[in-house]
Design a protein around this motif. Structure first.
Motif: not given
Length: 259
Positions: A68-83, A85-92
């Motif tokens: 889940k944390f790595n998925l957040g990183d992959a989305l961040y690199k694609q500039q899909r910041y809202d997605e 954030i959602k993935s990071y919050q779930q990882a939290l």
């Protein structure tokens, strides 16, 4: 129960244990393989492909923090910041230790900052530092976010002051325009009154000229009548004079004696 039966049951149980252990090992190896492959693709900057791997891993283990944390990183690199954030919050919610939580809050702060949600990013960085006060990168990002927040507030105040000044200038311009309009209306009224006075004066002049002309005509008429009376009087006087002259013509004029 005889020994043969006991041995048979023991063998079946042992096989089941071996099967479960093998299945768990196989499952773990499959999940680890997917996550590891996703990490390799992420390192190669193949972010959409790494996203696919992390999502496949989450299909096998929805509560896996790393996936889940790595998925957040992959989305961040694609500039899909809202997605992201959602993935990071779930990882939290899946994190077990303060270090993992601090990293997650840090990345949430980065995503919020990229989304221009500066105040929220400041809060995320502060939460990260509460869990890991020694993280220098988070300290730097927090300082950057605070400066940006300060600049935003100053710009907002400047815009507010500008709007206030613009409104003040607009009111002043409106007052000036109203004053000009009033002066113009006053001048137009004065011109109108002046034109009326001129027109009235012209009308009076015309009327006076008409009266003078009529008086002149009347005077001329009176003069003719008066002339006729004078002429008649002269005729009468002439007749009287001739009568007197005839009367004198009948007498002899005395002459001086010739001595």
């Amino acid at each position: 129960m005889n020994n043969a039966m006991k041995n048979r049951i023991y063998a079946i149980g042992l096989l089941l244990i071996i099967f479960v252990l093998f299945a768990n090992v196989s499952f773990s190896q499959s999940l680890r393989s997917l996550v590891n492959d996703g990490v390799e693709k992420y390192k190669d900057k193949k972010f959409p492909d790494s996203e696919v791997n992390f999502k496949k891993g989450l299909e096998k283990a929805p509560d896996n923090f790393n996936a889940k944390f790595n998925l957040g990183d992959a989305l961040y690199k694609q500039q899909r910041y809202d997605e992201a954030i959602k993935s990071y919050q779930q990882a939290l919610q899946m994190s077990k230790d303060n270090e993992s939580k601090a990293k997650t809050f840090h990345n949430i702060g980065n995503s919020l900052l990229k989304s221009e949600k500066v105040q929220e990013s400041v809060d995320a960085y502060k939460n990260s530092l509460k869990l890991n006060p020694k993280d220098e990168e988070t300290k730097y990002n927090l300082s950057y976010a605070l400066n940006k927040l300060k600049q935003q507030k100053e710009n907002k105040q400047q815009d507010k002051n500008k709007d206030k000044n613009d409104k003040k200038d607009q009111n002043k311009n409106q007052k000036d325009q109203d004053k000009q309009d009033q002066n113009k209306d006053k001048k137009d009224q004065q011109n109108q009154n002046q034109n009326k006075d001129q027109q009235s004066q012209q009308d009076n002049t015309k009327q006076q000229d008409k009266q003078n002309q009529q008086a002149k005509q009347d005077k001329n008429k009176m003069s003719k009548e008066e002339a006729q009376r004078i002429l008649n009087a002269l005729k009468n006087n002439e007749q009287d004079l001739q009568k007197k002259l005839r009367k004198f013509a009948g007498k002899r004029v005395a002459t001086s004696k010739d001595w």
